[in-house]
Design an enzyme around this catalytic site. Structure first.
Site, PDB file in Angstrom:
ATOM      1  N   TYR A  55       0.848  -1.193   0.000  1.00 33.83           N
ATOM      2  CA  TYR A  55       0.000   0.000   0.000  1.00 33.83           C
ATOM      3  C   TYR A  55       0.883   1.242   0.000  1.00 33.83           C
ATOM      4  O   TYR A  55       2.055   1.192   0.381  1.00 33.83           O
ATOM      5  CB  TYR A  55      -0.935   0.023   1.220  1.00 33.83           C
ATOM      6  CG  TYR A  55      -0.225   0.212   2.547  1.00 33.83           C
ATOM      7  CD1 TYR A  55      -0.064   1.480   3.105  1.00 33.83           C
ATOM      8  CD2 TYR A  55       0.290  -0.877   3.256  1.00 33.83           C
ATOM      9  CE1 TYR A  55       0.585   1.659   4.326  1.00 33.83           C
ATOM     10  CE2 TYR A  55       0.932  -0.713   4.472  1.00 33.83           C
ATOM     11  CZ  TYR A  55       1.082   0.556   4.997  1.00 33.83           C
ATOM     12  OH  TYR A  55       1.727   0.727   6.201  1.00 33.83           O
ATOM     13  N   CYS A  56       0.311   2.354  -0.451  1.00 32.07           N
ATOM     14  CA  CYS A  56       0.963   3.653  -0.298  1.00 32.07           C
ATOM     15  C   CYS A  56      -0.078   4.607   0.277  1.00 32.07           C
ATOM     16  O   CYS A  56      -0.912   4.184   1.091  1.00 32.07           O
ATOM     17  CB  CYS A  56       1.607   4.136  -1.600  1.00 32.07           C
ATOM     18  SG  CYS A  56       0.546   4.152  -3.050  1.00 32.07           S
ATOM     19  N   TRP A  57      -0.044   5.870  -0.091  1.00 23.82           N
ATOM     20  CA  TRP A  57      -0.944   6.824   0.571  1.00 23.82           C
ATOM     21  C   TRP A  57      -2.385   6.656   0.114  1.00 23.82           C
ATOM     22  O   TRP A  57      -3.276   6.353   0.894  1.00 23.82           O
ATOM     23  CB  TRP A  57      -0.457   8.252   0.316  1.00 23.82           C
ATOM     24  CG  TRP A  57      -1.461   9.310   0.641  1.00 23.82           C
ATOM     25  CD1 TRP A  57      -2.006  10.221  -0.205  1.00 23.82           C
ATOM     26  CD2 TRP A  57      -2.064   9.573   1.915  1.00 23.82           C
ATOM     27  NE1 TRP A  57      -2.910  11.030   0.439  1.00 23.82           N
ATOM     28  CE2 TRP A  57      -2.971  10.660   1.752  1.00 23.82           C
ATOM     29  CE3 TRP A  57      -1.957   8.996   3.188  1.00 23.82           C
ATOM     30  CZ2 TRP A  57      -3.735  11.177   2.797  1.00 23.82           C
ATOM     31  CZ3 TRP A  57      -2.717   9.507   4.230  1.00 23.82           C
ATOM     32  CH2 TRP A  57      -3.586  10.585   4.035  1.00 23.82           C
ATOM     33  N   TYR A  92      -3.309   3.609   2.357  1.00 18.74           N
ATOM     34  CA  TYR A  92      -3.359   3.852   3.801  1.00 18.74           C
ATOM     35  C   TYR A  92      -4.592   4.667   4.181  1.00 18.74           C
ATOM     36  O   TYR A  92      -5.235   4.399   5.205  1.00 18.74           O
ATOM     37  CB  TYR A  92      -2.091   4.577   4.254  1.00 18.74           C
ATOM     38  CG  TYR A  92      -2.227   5.171   5.639  1.00 18.74           C
ATOM     39  CD1 TYR A  92      -2.021   4.385   6.770  1.00 18.74           C
ATOM     40  CD2 TYR A  92      -2.605   6.501   5.818  1.00 18.74           C
ATOM     41  CE1 TYR A  92      -2.192   4.917   8.054  1.00 18.74           C
ATOM     42  CE2 TYR A  92      -2.780   7.032   7.079  1.00 18.74           C
ATOM     43  CZ  TYR A  92      -2.568   6.244   8.198  1.00 18.74           C
ATOM     44  OH  TYR A  92      -2.743   6.776   9.451  1.00 18.74           O
ATOM     45  N   SER A 127       2.926   2.192  -4.565  1.00 28.19           N
ATOM     46  CA  SER A 127       2.781   0.756  -4.306  1.00 28.19           C
ATOM     47  C   SER A 127       2.536  -0.004  -5.605  1.00 28.19           C
ATOM     48  O   SER A 127       2.973  -1.153  -5.763  1.00 28.19           O
ATOM     49  CB  SER A 127       1.639   0.499  -3.326  1.00 28.19           C
ATOM     50  OG  SER A 127       0.429   1.045  -3.802  1.00 28.19           O
TER      51      SER A 127
END
Length: 358
Positions: free
Chosen positions: A96-98, A125, A104
C-alpha cells in the site's frame, strides 16, 4: 503475473493472511503511522518525494512523473536486491501507499512480474485508516470489560502485567500510548505514538481479543498523555464491571518511588514536571514541593501529591465516569511487590474461570 486489488475493509479482515506487509510511502509517512507489522520500502524517500512534488508544482506533471519514475526504479531495484532475492515463489506480500496507488503499484507490478502473488490495498493507507476508525466502534462493545480502578500508586499497571502473564486478556492502554497517564506520566526518552498510530495499535489489540473471555483494562480517562482513547472504547469501558484495587498509603508511596525512579535520580526533571500543577495547586504550594525535592525530601512530596492532589481528583473521576464503581469488588494484594500482584492475578483468573463454568 498475479496482481490483485482488495478493499480496505477486506484488508482489515485478511491482514494476517499475508507474509509481508509493505508500506511504499516515505519514511516520515511511515513513522507517523503504518499498518501493524508493516515494513517500510519507500518508492520515494522523504527528500525524493519533496523534490518530485516541487517539480510537479513548478514545472509540470509530465516532468515530475519522468523524474519520479527514474528514482522509483532505482529504489525498487535496491529493495529487491536487499529483501526479495531469498523469498520463495509462494511468498505473498500486501502493499500500500498513501491513496492513489502509484508508489505501491510500481513496486507491486515488478514483484508480480517476477512471479509473486501480490495484493494491493485499494485506496491505500487513507482508505485503511477510514475503515479502521469504523471498525473500532464495532469491536469495542463485543467484550466483557473488567475495569481495574484505584487511586494513584495502587499498582494498577503492575496488576495488569501480572494478569497478562497469568493468561488473562488485557488491554494496556498506557503501554500502547507509551505514557503513564498523569501529569507526571511522560516516560523520559520515550516518545508517544501519533494519534493515528495509537488508534492503529488499539485496533490491532482489539482484533486479537476473544469475545468469549473477559478483558481487563485500567480505568483510564479520555486521554493518555497527548493521545485520545477512541470515544467508542471509552464508552464501553465506563459501563464495565469494576474492581477497586486498594493499597495502604505507605505502600503506594513506595511503589511510586520505584516506578518513577528517574525522578528520584533527576530531581530537576521532577521539579520541571511539577510546574505543570501550578495553575491547579498554586505557585506557593508547587514552589514548596520543589524546595523539598531539591532538599532530598522526595517521599513527603510524593505523599502530599497523592493525598492532597491525586486522590481527590481520581476518586471523583471514577465515581462520575464509571457506572459500576459504587458496586466495585475491592481487591487488595498483600503488598506492592510483583509477587503479590502475581498472586492476586492468579486469584482473579481462578475466580473468572469459576464464573465461566458455574
Amino acid at each position: 503475473m498475479s496482481l490483485t486489488t482488495i478493499t480496505a475493509e477486506d484488508a482489515l479482515r485478511r491482514l494476517d493472511a499475508f507474509d509481508t506487509i509493505i508500506d511504499a510511502r516515505s519514511e516520515d509517512e511511515y513513522a507517523e503511522d503504518h499498518l501493524p507489522g508493516a515494513v517500510n520500502w519507500p518508492t520515494l524517500n522523504n527528500d525524493e518525494r519533496k523534490a518530485v512534488g516541487t517539480t510537479y508544482k513548478q514545472v509540470n506533471a509530465f516532468e515530475a512523473k519522468k523524474r519520479g519514475a527514474a528514482i522509483a526504479a532505482r529504489n525498487i531495484s535496491a529493495h529487491i536486491e536487499r529483501e526479495v532475492i531469498d523469498k520463495p515463489k509462494d511468498w505473498k506480500p500486501l502493499t500500500y501507499c498513501w491513496r492513489g496507488g502509484k508508489r505501491s503499484g510500481s513496486l507491486s507490478l515488478i514483484l508480480s512480474e517476477i512471479g509473486f502473488r501480490v495484493t494491493i490495498i485499494d485506496g491505500g493507507y487513507k482508505a485503511f485508516r477510514a475503515a479502521l476508525l469504523e471498525d473500532i466502534p464495532r469491536l469495542a462493545p463485543l467484550f466483557d470489560w473488567r475495569v481495574i480502578c484505584g487511586t494513584t500508586g495502587s499498582g494498577k499497571t503492575r496488576l495488569l502485567q501480572a494478569l497478562d502473564q497469568a493468561g488473562a486478556q488485557v488491554l494496556d492502554l498506557e503501554a500502547l500510548a507509551n505514557h503513564r497517564s498523569s501529569v507526571l506520566g511522560a516516560i523520559p526518552g520515550v516518545a508517544q505514538p501519533s494519534q493515528k498510530h495509537f488508534d492503529m495499535r488499539i485496533w490491532d489489540a482489539l482484533r486479537r481479543l476473544d469475545p468469549a473471555r473477559p478483558v481487563f483494562v485500567e480505568s483510564e480517562s479520555k486521554k493518555v498523555g497527548n493521545v485520545a482513547v477512541p470515544a467508542a472504547l471509552i464508552e464501553v469501558m465506563r459501563t464495565g464491571q469494576c474492581l477497586n484495587l486498594v493499597l495502604p498509603d505507605e505502600e503506594r508511596v513506595a511503589l511510586l518511588l520505584e516506578d518513577y525512579d528517574f525522578f528520584v535520580r533527576n530531581t530537576e526533571a521532577f521539579c520541571e514536571r511539577l510546574d505543570a500543577l501550578t495553575q491547579i495547586r498554586g505557585k506557593v504550594v508547587v514552589d514548596g514541593w520543589k524546595d523539598s525535592v531539591r532538599a532530598g525530601q522526595i517521599e513527603p512530596v510524593v505523599r502530599d501529591l497523592l493525598l492532597s492532589h491525586y486522590d481527590p481528583v481520581y476518586i471523583q473521576s471514577m465515581e462520575r465516569n464509571f457506572q459500576h464503581y459504587a458496586q466495585a469488588q475491592t481487591i487488595s494484594p498483600r503488598d506492592r511487590t510483583v509477587a503479590a500482584m502475581q498472586a492476586l492475578a492468579a486469584e482473579l483468573v481462578a475466580q473468572q474461570q469459576a464464573q465461566a463454568t458455574a
